[in-house]
Every structure is written in C-alpha cells, then in structure tokens.
Design a protein around this motif. Structure first.
Motif, short mmCIF file in Angstrom:
data_model
loop_
_atom_site.label_atom_id
_atom_site.label_comp_id
_atom_site.label_asym_id
_atom_site.label_seq_id
_atom_site.Cartn_x
_atom_site.Cartn_y
_atom_site.Cartn_z
N MET A 134 0.81 -1.19 0.00
CA MET A 134 0.00 0.00 0.00
C MET A 134 0.86 1.26 0.00
O MET A 134 0.39 2.29 -0.47
N ASP A 135 2.08 1.14 0.50
CA ASP A 135 2.98 2.29 0.48
C ASP A 135 3.28 2.71 -0.95
O ASP A 135 3.31 3.90 -1.25
N LYS A 136 3.51 1.73 -1.82
CA LYS A 136 3.80 2.03 -3.22
C LYS A 136 2.60 2.72 -3.87
O LYS A 136 2.76 3.66 -4.66
N VAL A 137 1.40 2.27 -3.55
CA VAL A 137 0.20 2.90 -4.10
C VAL A 137 0.13 4.36 -3.62
O VAL A 137 -0.15 5.26 -4.42
N ASN A 138 0.41 4.59 -2.35
CA ASN A 138 0.40 5.97 -1.82
C ASN A 138 1.41 6.84 -2.56
O ASN A 138 1.12 8.00 -2.87
N GLU A 139 2.60 6.30 -2.83
CA GLU A 139 3.62 7.05 -3.58
C GLU A 139 3.09 7.47 -4.95
O GLU A 139 3.27 8.61 -5.38
N VAL A 140 2.46 6.54 -5.65
CA VAL A 140 1.98 6.82 -7.00
C VAL A 140 0.80 7.80 -6.95
O VAL A 140 0.70 8.70 -7.77
N VAL A 141 -0.08 7.64 -5.97
CA VAL A 141 -1.19 8.58 -5.82
C VAL A 141 -0.65 9.99 -5.62
O VAL A 141 -1.16 10.95 -6.21
N ASP A 142 0.40 10.12 -4.82
CA ASP A 142 1.00 11.44 -4.59
C ASP A 142 1.49 12.08 -5.89
O ASP A 142 1.38 13.28 -6.08
N VAL A 143 2.01 11.27 -6.80
CA VAL A 143 2.50 11.78 -8.10
C VAL A 143 1.35 12.37 -8.91
O VAL A 143 1.52 13.41 -9.57
N TYR A 144 0.18 11.75 -8.86
CA TYR A 144 -0.94 12.17 -9.70
C TYR A 144 -1.91 13.12 -8.99
O TYR A 144 -2.88 13.57 -9.61
N PHE A 145 -1.63 13.45 -7.75
CA PHE A 145 -2.52 14.30 -6.98
C PHE A 145 -2.74 15.65 -7.66
O PHE A 145 -3.88 16.11 -7.81
N VAL A 146 -1.68 16.32 -8.07
CA VAL A 146 -1.80 17.66 -8.66
C VAL A 146 -2.51 17.59 -10.02
O VAL A 146 -3.37 18.43 -10.31
N ILE A 147 -2.17 16.59 -10.81
CA ILE A 147 -2.83 16.44 -12.12
C ILE A 147 -4.33 16.23 -11.92
O ILE A 147 -5.15 16.84 -12.61
N ALA A 148 -4.69 15.38 -10.98
CA ALA A 148 -6.11 15.14 -10.69
C ALA A 148 -6.77 16.41 -10.15
O ALA A 148 -7.88 16.75 -10.56
N ARG A 149 -6.08 17.10 -9.28
CA ARG A 149 -6.65 18.33 -8.71
C ARG A 149 -6.91 19.37 -9.79
O ARG A 149 -7.90 20.10 -9.73
N ASN A 150 -6.04 19.44 -10.79
CA ASN A 150 -6.24 20.39 -11.89
C ASN A 150 -7.52 20.11 -12.67
O ASN A 150 -8.07 21.01 -13.31
N LYS A 151 -7.99 18.87 -12.63
CA LYS A 151 -9.26 18.50 -13.27
C LYS A 151 -10.39 18.46 -12.24
O LYS A 151 -11.50 18.11 -12.57
N ASN A 152 -10.07 18.82 -11.00
CA ASN A 152 -11.02 18.75 -9.90
C ASN A 152 -11.51 17.32 -9.69
O ASN A 152 -12.68 17.08 -9.40
N VAL A 153 -10.59 16.37 -9.86
CA VAL A 153 -10.88 14.95 -9.67
C VAL A 153 -10.35 14.53 -8.31
O VAL A 153 -9.22 14.84 -7.94
N THR A 154 -11.18 13.84 -7.56
CA THR A 154 -10.80 13.34 -6.24
C THR A 154 -10.28 11.92 -6.37
O THR A 154 -10.89 11.09 -7.05
N ILE A 155 -9.14 11.64 -5.73
CA ILE A 155 -8.62 10.28 -5.65
C ILE A 155 -8.85 9.80 -4.23
O ILE A 155 -8.24 10.29 -3.28
N ALA A 156 -9.77 8.84 -4.08
CA ALA A 156 -10.08 8.27 -2.76
C ALA A 156 -9.37 6.93 -2.65
O ALA A 156 -9.64 6.01 -3.41
N HIS A 157 -8.43 6.85 -1.71
CA HIS A 157 -7.65 5.63 -1.49
C HIS A 157 -8.14 4.98 -0.22
O HIS A 157 -7.88 5.48 0.88
#
Length: 148
Positions: free
Chosen positions: A1-24
């Motif tokens: 799950m740590d690796k998933v958190n790392e990858v989510v962190d990478v895409y957080f800003v890109i998702a935020r720019n589209k106003n997309v929520t990533i729920a983990h």
C-alpha cells in the motif's frame, strides 16, 4: 500500500487540476505482501492511475480499494465517467504491439503502449487484469497478485 500511496501522490496535482478526487481506501488492511517485481509494480500503478485520471471527467472520482482472496491480493482502480467499450477491452486483451490511444476528458493523449506494459508486467509476475465497465458509472480495473 505504500507504493500505491507514492503513486497517488504523483498524480494528486494532475487530478486536482481536473477537480478529480482520488479516494484511497485501505478497507482496514494494514499491509499486503505480494509476489511482484517492485519496478514492474511501479510501472503498472503509474499506467493504471494515469489512465484513470485521463478518463475521469472534471469534478468526479477515482476510487482505489483492495480485496483479499485466499491466494491473491487485488487492487481495484475505479474511475467514474464513460464506461470503457467492449471493443476497447477486446483490443487491450488481444493486441500485442500497440493499442490505439484515445483522447482523455481534457484532450489528454497517450502513446498506446502503457496498457501493453501493464499486461506484460502482470504476465511476468503471474498476476491478472480484469476490466469491468459499469454502465452509467465508469470503469473498474482489477489487478490481482499472488500473496506471499
């Protein structure tokens, strides 16, 4: 799950720019030990999450969750929006050299090799991919790895 958190962190800003929520959602799991090459896992996660962000409409949701089976641990990535079409699933499952990339909800474009890498790396790690279009809701990608 740590690796998933790392990858989510990478895409957080890109998702935020589209106003997309990533729920983990960890579903109460603390840790899953799986057989997988760490570099392969990184490529798999990056490609699947990148596609989820690409195809999720503005102001919508990506949901990451887990399911544990007797011999496997599965990661589910759901993206809201237009469900993937059956002909695209067939293309993903059968093509071995290139998949025709489609434009995302903000006209994002890809190369068509990301899902081919996912397929190859899953195969190399004795893992599976399931693609589930959910009418009126979106698409769920499920990857399952053998547990340690």
């Amino acid at each position: 799950m740590d690796k998933v958190n790392e990858v989510v962190d990478v895409y957080f800003v890109i998702a935020r720019n589209k106003n997309v929520t990533i729920a983990h959602e960890s579903n109460g799991l603390k840790q899953l030990l799986i057989y997988v090459d760490p570099a392969h896992l990184s490529v798999i996660l990056h490609n699947l999450l990148s596609n989820a962000v690409k195809f999720t409409p503005e102001n919508d949701l990506i949901k990451i969750s887990y399911a544990e089976q007797e011999k496997n641990a599965c990661l589910k990535i759901f993206n809201a929006g237009e469900p993937i079409k059956e002909n695209k699933i067939t293309e993903i499952k059968t093509n071995q050299t290139k998949i025709v990339s489609e434009f995302g909800t903000f006209n994002e474009h890809g190369t068509g090799i990301g899902l081919l890498l996912v397929k190859q790396y899953l195969l190399s790690n004795n893992a599976t991919l399931e693609i589930n279009p959910i009418e009126g809701k979106g698409t769920e990608f499920v990857i399952c790895f053998q547990k340690v």
